[in-house]
Design a protein around this motif. Structure first.
Motif, PDB file in Angstrom:
ATOM      1  N   GLU A  25       1.048   2.313   9.180  1.00 23.82           N
ATOM      2  CA  GLU A  25       1.758   2.622   7.982  1.00 23.82           C
ATOM      3  C   GLU A  25       3.293   2.213   8.064  1.00 23.82           C
ATOM      4  O   GLU A  25       4.082   1.666   7.232  1.00 23.82           O
ATOM      5  CB  GLU A  25       1.641   4.084   7.477  1.00 23.82           C
ATOM      6  CG  GLU A  25       0.230   4.565   7.127  1.00 23.82           C
ATOM      7  CD  GLU A  25       0.137   5.980   6.989  1.00 23.82           C
ATOM      8  OE1 GLU A  25       0.868   6.750   7.196  1.00 23.82           O
ATOM      9  OE2 GLU A  25      -1.084   6.227   6.557  1.00 23.82           O
ATOM     10  N   VAL A  28       3.664  -1.288   7.562  1.00 24.26           N
ATOM     11  CA  VAL A  28       3.579  -1.588   6.141  1.00 24.26           C
ATOM     12  C   VAL A  28       4.952  -1.400   5.362  1.00 24.26           C
ATOM     13  O   VAL A  28       5.318  -1.945   4.488  1.00 24.26           O
ATOM     14  CB  VAL A  28       2.454  -0.763   5.415  1.00 24.26           C
ATOM     15  CG1 VAL A  28       2.512  -1.146   3.999  1.00 24.26           C
ATOM     16  CG2 VAL A  28       1.093  -1.356   5.991  1.00 24.26           C
ATOM     17  N   GLU A  29       5.453  -0.220   5.859  1.00 24.08           N
ATOM     18  CA  GLU A  29       6.887   0.165   5.108  1.00 24.08           C
ATOM     19  C   GLU A  29       8.093  -0.647   5.533  1.00 24.08           C
ATOM     20  O   GLU A  29       8.703  -0.853   4.714  1.00 24.08           O
ATOM     21  CB  GLU A  29       7.044   1.734   5.468  1.00 24.08           C
ATOM     22  CG  GLU A  29       8.561   2.110   4.821  1.00 24.08           C
ATOM     23  CD  GLU A  29       8.484   2.503   3.547  1.00 24.08           C
ATOM     24  OE1 GLU A  29       9.604   2.868   2.872  1.00 24.08           O
ATOM     25  OE2 GLU A  29       7.606   2.125   2.865  1.00 24.08           O
ATOM     26  N   GLU A  31       7.610  -3.886   6.232  1.00 27.57           N
ATOM     27  CA  GLU A  31       7.524  -5.124   5.568  1.00 27.57           C
ATOM     28  C   GLU A  31       7.871  -4.779   3.973  1.00 27.57           C
ATOM     29  O   GLU A  31       8.533  -5.858   3.252  1.00 27.57           O
ATOM     30  CB  GLU A  31       5.992  -5.470   5.448  1.00 27.57           C
ATOM     31  CG  GLU A  31       5.644  -6.844   4.528  1.00 27.57           C
ATOM     32  CD  GLU A  31       4.198  -7.252   4.520  1.00 27.57           C
ATOM     33  OE1 GLU A  31       3.932  -8.135   5.279  1.00 27.57           O
ATOM     34  OE2 GLU A  31       3.340  -6.507   4.125  1.00 27.57           O
ATOM     35  N   ARG A  32       7.645  -3.622   3.384  1.00 34.11           N
ATOM     36  CA  ARG A  32       8.095  -3.382   1.931  1.00 34.11           C
ATOM     37  C   ARG A  32       9.866  -3.351   1.972  1.00 34.11           C
ATOM     38  O   ARG A  32      10.405  -3.827   1.044  1.00 34.11           O
ATOM     39  CB  ARG A  32       7.540  -1.985   1.424  1.00 34.11           C
ATOM     40  CG  ARG A  32       7.980  -1.702   0.225  1.00 34.11           C
ATOM     41  CD  ARG A  32       7.615  -0.227  -0.155  1.00 34.11           C
ATOM     42  NE  ARG A  32       8.446   0.692   0.331  1.00 34.11           N
ATOM     43  CZ  ARG A  32       9.721   1.165  -0.024  1.00 34.11           C
ATOM     44  NH1 ARG A  32      10.217   0.544  -1.219  1.00 34.11           N
ATOM     45  NH2 ARG A  32      10.532   1.867   0.470  1.00 34.11           N
ATOM     46  N   LEU A  33      10.298  -2.831   2.998  1.00 35.40           N
ATOM     47  CA  LEU A  33      11.737  -2.822   2.993  1.00 35.40           C
ATOM     48  C   LEU A  33      12.316  -3.950   3.407  1.00 35.40           C
ATOM     49  O   LEU A  33      13.610  -3.907   3.249  1.00 35.40           O
ATOM     50  CB  LEU A  33      12.246  -1.519   4.197  1.00 35.40           C
ATOM     51  CG  LEU A  33      11.951  -0.271   3.961  1.00 35.40           C
ATOM     52  CD1 LEU A  33      12.226   0.620   5.387  1.00 35.40           C
ATOM     53  CD2 LEU A  33      12.679   0.404   2.762  1.00 35.40           C
ATOM     54  N   THR A  62      -0.751  -5.890   6.597  1.00 38.84           N
ATOM     55  CA  THR A  62       0.434  -6.648   6.192  1.00 38.84           C
ATOM     56  C   THR A  62       0.090  -8.022   5.647  1.00 38.84           C
ATOM     57  O   THR A  62      -0.979  -8.573   5.856  1.00 38.84           O
ATOM     58  CB  THR A  62       1.541  -6.689   7.480  1.00 38.84           C
ATOM     59  OG1 THR A  62       0.953  -7.405   8.464  1.00 38.84           O
ATOM     60  CG2 THR A  62       2.148  -5.002   7.699  1.00 38.84           C
ATOM     61  N   ALA A 312      13.455  -8.466  -1.598  1.00 35.81           N
ATOM     62  CA  ALA A 312      12.522  -7.304  -1.870  1.00 35.81           C
ATOM     63  C   ALA A 312      13.501  -6.467  -2.847  1.00 35.81           C
ATOM     64  O   ALA A 312      12.450  -5.805  -3.284  1.00 35.81           O
ATOM     65  CB  ALA A 312      12.682  -6.933  -0.278  1.00 35.81           C
TER      66      ALA A 312
END
Length: 314
Positions: A25, A28-29, A31-33, A62, A312
């Motif tokens: 997790e 994944v976070e 990558e989101r950031l 991811t 992003a």
């Protein structure tokens, strides 16, 4: 410029509230950031989740981030079987893998290398042989291999990796021997010297003899806190939990950053030539790490030359 995040996969972090699911997790976070890469470490001295296994799970969760090892110890694994595992991971990640590798340190790695049956005195020759063997297995069907240390009269066929020739391989270390090896045999360089001037001098040495472009990277430990005294205390706690040594000792070897001027500290290494900075957050417990991840991402988003983070945010 690219920035990466080391996943908190050590036993100390897991004992302090982390979880294996939480590691995925976190990737994944990240990558989101907008982080460009996520990384996993490797050790037999300090218990941690095995990096190639962890990155296989991260690859499935991811889509964009580069997946890296910082650093992998090839000596722990049979060289031929490791070639199969790494090629498989590269395929599963669709060519997003980068291998940071190392050979161990005097006064630290003797016991773990003895455990896996590797002569400490020949660790660098073994590492170079292993990398050469991997590249031969990934690019063709060699019938045999004979290096300085490794000798095989028969070799199996290995699945071809996603990228021709296999994933890029970066070497850690800043000793004169490491610089010569980086220039001669490797695709990138992943050291952690505390002094940007030392980084710049070493990079110039590599570039002066390398026959091809080398990716200049940096491994840096950070704790985001405008209060230098509080941030220094947090880094000291982290060093004692991770290395059983005080910050004062670790900071003589590794770059450690805190205080309100982290952007300027990073900038000095950028000016010295670093182009992919891997950040390790100096926090053990999961709640602090989560808070720090958001703060570090905010710091990076305010830096110049951050097109990925800007995209992003849009």
């Amino acid at each position: 410029m690219k920035y990466g995040l080391l996943l908190p996969a050590g036993q100390a972090q897991l004992d302090a509230g982390g979880s294996t699911r939480g590691l995925v997790e976190t990737a994944v976070e990240a990558e989101r950031l907008g982080f460009d890469s996520v990384w996993a470490g490797d050790s037999l001295v300090r218990a941690r989740i095995e990096p190639l296994t962890l990155l296989t799970a991260v690859a499935q969760a991811t889509e964009r981030v580069t997946l890296g090892t910082a650093v992998l110890m090839p000596a722990y694994r049979h060289p031929v079987h490791a070639a199969v595992t790494i090629s498989s991971l590269d395929l599963l990640s669709e060519g997003r893998l980068v291998l940071g590798v190392g050979a161990g340190f005097p006064g630290f790695s003797e016991q773990e290398l003895e455990l896996v049956g590797v002569d400490f005195r020949t660790r660098f020759s073994r590492l170079d042989d292993t990398i050469a063997l991997w590249r031969e297995l990934w690019t063709g069907r060699p019938e045999s291999f004979h290096g300085k240390v490794l000798h095989y009269d028969w070799l199996p066929e290995v699945p071809g990796p996603a990228r021709p020739g296999g994933p890029p391989i970066w070497l850690g270390g800043i000793t004169p021997a490491a610089l010569r090896r980086t220039a001669r045999l490797y695709d990138g360089w992943l050291p952690y010297p505390p002094d940007p001037a030392d980084y710049a001098t070493a990079l110039a040495t590599i570039r002066g003899t390398a026959p091809r472009p080398i990716t200049p990277a940096l491994f840096a430990t950070v704790f985001a806190d405008d209060d230098v005294r509080r941030g220094t205390k947090a880094l000291d706690d982290y060093c004692r939990a991770t290395y059983r040594m005080p910050l004062e000792a670790v900071a003589q070897i590794q770059v450690m950053m805190t205080g309100p001027d982290i952007p300027a500290q990073l900038g000095r290494f950028v000016d010295a030539g670093a182009r992919h900075i891997l950040l390790r957050i100096g926090a053990v417990d999961s709640a602090t790490f989560t808070e720090q991840l958001a703060e570090v991402a905010e710091i990076l988003s305010a830096l110049p030359h951050r097109p990925v983070l800007e995209a992003a945010e849009d």
